[in-house]
Design a protein around this motif. Structure first.
Motif, short mmCIF file in Angstrom:
data_model
loop_
_atom_site.label_atom_id
_atom_site.label_comp_id
_atom_site.label_asym_id
_atom_site.label_seq_id
_atom_site.Cartn_x
_atom_site.Cartn_y
_atom_site.Cartn_z
N SER A 137 -28.46 38.54 -97.68
CA SER A 137 -28.37 39.26 -96.41
C SER A 137 -29.72 39.82 -95.97
O SER A 137 -29.80 40.71 -95.15
CB SER A 137 -27.37 40.42 -96.54
N ARG A 138 -30.79 39.26 -96.52
CA ARG A 138 -32.12 39.78 -96.20
C ARG A 138 -32.40 39.74 -94.71
O ARG A 138 -32.86 40.71 -94.13
CB ARG A 138 -33.18 38.97 -96.97
N SER A 139 -32.11 38.59 -94.09
CA SER A 139 -32.40 38.49 -92.66
C SER A 139 -31.52 39.41 -91.85
O SER A 139 -31.90 39.87 -90.78
CB SER A 139 -32.20 37.05 -92.20
N ALA A 140 -30.32 39.71 -92.38
CA ALA A 140 -29.44 40.61 -91.65
C ALA A 140 -30.01 42.02 -91.63
O ALA A 140 -29.72 42.80 -90.73
CB ALA A 140 -28.05 40.62 -92.29
N ARG A 141 -30.86 42.34 -92.60
CA ARG A 141 -31.44 43.67 -92.64
C ARG A 141 -32.60 43.81 -91.68
O ARG A 141 -32.76 44.83 -91.03
CB ARG A 141 -31.93 44.00 -94.06
N PHE A 142 -33.41 42.80 -91.58
CA PHE A 142 -34.70 42.98 -90.91
C PHE A 142 -34.91 42.11 -89.68
O PHE A 142 -35.80 42.38 -88.89
CB PHE A 142 -35.82 42.70 -91.92
N ASP A 143 -34.16 41.04 -89.52
CA ASP A 143 -34.45 40.08 -88.46
C ASP A 143 -33.79 40.49 -87.15
O ASP A 143 -32.60 40.27 -86.93
CB ASP A 143 -33.97 38.68 -88.87
N ARG A 144 -34.57 41.10 -86.28
CA ARG A 144 -34.03 41.58 -85.02
C ARG A 144 -33.62 40.44 -84.10
O ARG A 144 -32.78 40.60 -83.22
CB ARG A 144 -35.08 42.45 -84.32
N SER A 145 -34.19 39.27 -84.29
CA SER A 145 -33.86 38.14 -83.42
C SER A 145 -32.39 37.73 -83.57
O SER A 145 -31.83 37.11 -82.68
CB SER A 145 -34.76 36.94 -83.72
N LEU A 146 -31.76 38.06 -84.70
CA LEU A 146 -30.33 37.76 -84.86
C LEU A 146 -29.50 38.58 -83.88
O LEU A 146 -28.53 38.08 -83.30
CB LEU A 146 -29.88 38.03 -86.30
N TRP A 147 -29.87 39.84 -83.70
CA TRP A 147 -29.18 40.68 -82.70
C TRP A 147 -29.42 40.15 -81.30
O TRP A 147 -28.51 40.09 -80.46
CB TRP A 147 -29.65 42.12 -82.82
N GLU A 148 -30.64 39.72 -81.04
CA GLU A 148 -30.95 39.18 -79.72
C GLU A 148 -30.16 37.90 -79.47
O GLU A 148 -29.69 37.65 -78.35
CB GLU A 148 -32.46 38.94 -79.62
N ALA A 149 -30.00 37.07 -80.51
CA ALA A 149 -29.20 35.85 -80.37
C ALA A 149 -27.74 36.20 -80.11
O ALA A 149 -27.06 35.53 -79.32
CB ALA A 149 -29.33 34.99 -81.62
N TYR A 150 -27.24 37.25 -80.77
CA TYR A 150 -25.86 37.70 -80.56
C TYR A 150 -25.65 38.12 -79.10
O TYR A 150 -24.67 37.73 -78.46
CB TYR A 150 -25.57 38.86 -81.50
N VAL A 151 -26.58 38.91 -78.59
CA VAL A 151 -26.46 39.38 -77.20
C VAL A 151 -26.55 38.20 -76.23
O VAL A 151 -25.77 38.10 -75.28
CB VAL A 151 -27.56 40.41 -76.89
#
Length: 873
Positions: free
Chosen positions: A182-196
């Motif tokens: 879950s490393r990227s889930a902690r730090f990768d802000r682009s995942l939130w941007e992709a969700y939005v």
């Protein structure tokens, strides 16, 4: 340059722009009916195009007009209820309904004449040049509108943010280790941007086909929690519901999410939010209280959140199974031979059954350990009891999952080696895809089903087992005359647990008690098993998926019944956007209108609250500034005016602060003390008031103050106030409710009123309110022969609502002139008994300053035309 709304929406200024490398070309909002539509996602577009689209969506002055009158519901989910596969020749696609999809099954509970349209993605990748044809085929044949997300965006949206962040967090798994999966889930802000961005693209497809005044929208699950904001920005009065099919975590877990407030505010743009259990709903309500300061209320059995004038309903009802589909499978011809085959295989054995997905939260290994414990403590079951564990293939991959699988296999081997012998294996582990009929056969022969998930949204396995056991005895097999019986051992952490009151509930982490529960379940008498089975079957049969969807729709209709009667407008940027809904007669106080009414009147009453009206609530220095003093003094100097400060504050502070205003009237402590001018003495509400009740109330308040960190008691001359603004929100609110009940019980025979307000509990004498103060002032003016023909009341909190309510009936009581113009005005856009509002204290002072300027002009004009003494008559 990016628009403010778009910058606020994605907060990209400090983030990663990679999520924007894929844009949407299907923003053609306003498409009507069944027609050929442009695709959502085919080729990249520019950031500017997305900005323009967002700015168009932010225009919420009016909703798109409907072109059809038929009621319709648009069901939006991550995946459409359609199976797609490419034809063998490679030319085109073939499609069929996914009969197992909840989205398809819920239609049974909707009105027969209601059209159903689906919006979602497909489980396959469709080439860009095929998307138009596929979209048209799905629309024409299945009434499905596909959203085509490129594989890299979908991977970051679904496998990245949804599965590695939201799904794990909602199942109480925090990414503690930076080296974990879950490393990227902690730090990768682009995942939130992709969700939005993915949620934005889903909204594009909804906008293409929606009739906002006729359609309902029902959004499903955690993949689309940002979607309500995008739709509400476009359509203020859209009737929209949301159902969460996974657990909602406690506030201590949820608050770790970096985007916690954005998601809460997005969900609050719905009209109805559904959960499987009260626990899940309670956690959501607690998050709204702790993070947004919004408290819920329960009225006539319904739970609601008041959010800027809109009431958001909270629905608590677990999903049921599709009874007719399951019962039809029970009648399939190959079911009987499978059942007979399994009975021969397990002849003479007591079968415990587990049916779970292979994932981190199903607790399969805990179940095996508990079964092992049962065999150790109860040797009579060795050689007689068998645990059949069906492990559905894993939907994801990762190091954590591989470790779980290894643990399960190791436990199975150990148990079979320890307790097994030739012809007997205590544990039968089945790790392969299994047909529905084969699974039904296992349900049919099982004496007990065991579910030990450590966290699960609902889990329909117990429901399916109960129906299969009932179906087995309804069939023409060899045990048709036996009583219907079944047993369940279920984890207390699954959503269906509260509805199965006859099941044995366990904490799966406690291996010993779970093992004892298994022994108890299979050791009960047949009569007890029959009674429990009958109780469960009655519930499952009457609370099926049709009942669930019908109940949800009825509540959605009830919640939305006033949508088109009330005035609404949108405010805020990005995920701070919300719709304010008010009575159609509620409007902003127009400065020109009130100045005109003011100058044309001859006898005026101006009643002003203090805190939150003349000075901001958040201000530490509560003393009025020179501008406030100037405005109040100018209004008081006008001989046509009677000006009062009507406040809950003590008289000493108000007297000292407004000492320069000699003609100002003051009503302190909500009107218990009244002074008409600085030259007159204070009047009290009752000359012979007995305050002995304070000796009863104060010890109670001290008791709660000592046990509630951050609370304090304010002692006034006529009242006691307990403040808990600085206490822990949940605990402070709970203590306030408890104190309210406590004070009401001990002060039953005392002449006082106990009331709760925003972060306060107050005890004050009966008959003291700002409403009575207003009536007293107006009746006094009328008695002096100068009834008010202009009345302005401004306040900001609950106590001022008494004043607004009081002035509404003064015309009928002849307290004001028959042609009086009355302006009740609250501070802030919120539900109120006032007919007008001003945005904040600055707007209040601006309005009062305009009236003061009008008075100064009038006074100056009168002075210029005043005759010399020698010519006066």
């Amino acid at each position: 340059m990016m628009s403010r709304s778009y910058t606020n929406l994605l907060d990209l200024a400090s983030g990663n722009f990679e999520a924007l490398s894929l844009g949407g070309g299907g923003g053609g909002g306003g498409a009507r009916g069944l027609r050929r539509m442009s695709r959502v996602m085919t080729v990249p577009s520019s950031l500017a195009e997305l900005q323009e689209e967002e700015e168009r969506a932010s225009s919420v002055a009016s909703d798109v007009q409907s072109s059809q009158a038929q009621e319709r519901i648009i069901i939006v989910a991550n995946q459409l209820p359609v199976r797609a596969r490419r034809r063998p020749d490679g030319r085109g696609w073939s499609f069929s309904w996914d009969e197992d999809s909840l989205l398809l099954q819920l239609k049974d509970g909707l009105p027969e004449d209601m059209e159903v349209l689906y919006v979602g993605s497909l489980q396959v990748d469709v080439e860009a040049h095929e998307q138009d044809d596929v979209a048209q085929t799905l629309l024409d044949r299945f009434k499905c509108v596909p959203a085509f997300l490129p594989s890299d965006l979908y991977d970051r949206f679904y496998h990245g943010f949804c599965k590695r962040r939201l799904w794990q967090l909602f199942h109480y798994m925090l990414p503690f280790s930076a080296s974990s999966s879950s490393r990227s889930a902690r730090f990768d802000r682009s995942l939130w941007e992709a969700y939005v961005l993915a949620n934005k693209l889903f909204s594009n497809k909804v906008i293409e086909v929606i009739n906002p005044e006729d359609d309902y929208v029902w959004i499903h699950d955690y993949h689309l929690m940002a979607l309500p904001t995008f739709l509400r920005r476009r359509f203020n009065r859209l009737r929209m519901g949301f159902f969460l099919h996974v657990p909602f975590p406690s506030s201590e877990i949820y608050r770790t999410l970096p985007f916690r407030e954005e998601i809460l505010k997005a969900l609050l743009n719905c009209d109805l939010i559904g959960f499987h259990t009260f626990d899940y709903a309670r956690h959501f309500l607690s998050c709204c209280s702790r993070m947004l300061g919004i408290e819920y209320q329960s009225k006539r059995g319904y739970i609601g959140l008041d959010y800027f004038g809109r009431t958001i309903g909270i629905k608590i009802l677990p999903v049921g199974i599709h009874m007719s589909q399951l019962q039809s499978m029970l009648r399939l011809p190959d079911k009987e031979w499978r059942v007979n085959e399994l009975r021969q295989q397990f002849d003479g054995k007591t079968v415990l059954l587990g049916v779970d997905d292979m994932d981190l939260f199903k607790g399969i290994n805990l179940k095996l350990l508990a079964f092992e414990q049962m065999l150790k403590l109860h040797p009579k079951w060795q050689g007689r009891a068998v645990l059949v564990q069906i492990a559905n293939p894993a939907r994801a991959q990762g190091k954590d999952l591989k470790e779980i699988q290894d643990e399960i296999e190791e436990s199975c081997q150990r148990i079979n080696a320890t307790f097994g012998h030739e012809g007997y294996s205590p544990v039968v582990l089945i790790e392969r895809p299994m047909s529905a009929v084969e699974k039904i056969a296992y349900y049919t022969i099982a004496d007990c089903v065991v579910v030990t998930a450590v966290r699960d949204g609902l889990n329909l396995t117990p429901y399916e087992y109960i129906v299969c056991r009932q179906g087995a005895f309804d069939s023409n097999d060899s045990v048709a005359n036996d009583p219907n019986k079944s047993m369940l051992v279920v984890s207390e952490f699954i959503g269906c647990s509260p509805s199965l009151s006859g099941a044995i509930r366990v904490n799966p982490w406690n291996i010993e008690t779970t093992g004892e529960a298994m022994n108890e379940a299979i050791s009960l008498s047949d009569g007890e098993k029959q009674l429990r089975h009958e109780k469960h079957y009655r519930y499952v049969k009457t609370h099926d998926v049709a009942y669930w969807s019908k109940s949800f729709m009825q509540d959605l209709e009830r919640t939305c019944k006033d949508h088109f009667r009330r005035s609404s407008w949108g405010i805020g940027l990005g995920f701070g956007f919300r719709v304010v809904a008010m009575d159609p007669n509620f409007r902003k106080l127009d400065a020109e209108q009130i100045v005109s009414a003011y100058t044309n009147s001859k006898s005026r009453a101006i009643l002003l609250d203090y805190d939150g009206t003349l000075v901001p609530q958040t201000s530490i220095n509560k003393k009025p500034n020179l501008e406030v003093i100037r405005i109040v003094n100018t209004l008081c100097e006008d001989k046509n005016n009677v000006v009062f400060i009507v406040s809950g504050r003590g008289r000493q502070n108000l007297n000292d602060w407004f000492s320069p205003c000699e003609e100002l009237g003051i009503a302190a402590e909500h009107g218990y003390f009244i002074r008409w001018t600085q030259h007159e003495g204070w009047e009290t509400h009752s000359q012979a008031m007995d305050f002995s009740w304070m000796q009863i109330a104060e010890p109670v308040m001290k008791l709660y103050t000592e046990s509630t960190d951050g609370s304090a008691i304010e002692t006034k001359e006529s009242a006691l106030v307990w403040h808990h603004r600085d206490a822990e929100p949940g605990f402070g609110s709970s203590q306030a409710k408890e104190m309210l009940d406590h004070l009401e019980s001990v002060l039953t025979n005392e002449p006082v009123t106990v009331k709760s307000g925003k972060f306060i509990v107050e005890v004050k004498p009966q008959g003291v309110s700002k409403g009575l103060v207003a009536e007293k002032i107006l009746s006094s003016m009328a008695a002096k022969g100068r009834p008010a023909d202009f009345l302005l009341c401004i306040g900001d909190d609950r106590s001022d609502e008494d004043m607004f309510e009081g002035i509404s009936g003064v015309v009928a009581k002849d307290m004001v002139a028959s042609n009086a113009l009355m302006f009740g005005c609250t501070v802030g856009q919120k539900p109120s008994k006032a007919r007008y509002y001003l945005d904040d204290t600055n707007a209040v002072l601006h309005t009062l300053s305009a009236l003061a300027d009008a008075s100064e002009s009038s006074i100056s004009f009168e002075e210029t035309i005043e005759l010399p003494p020698s010519t006066q008559i």
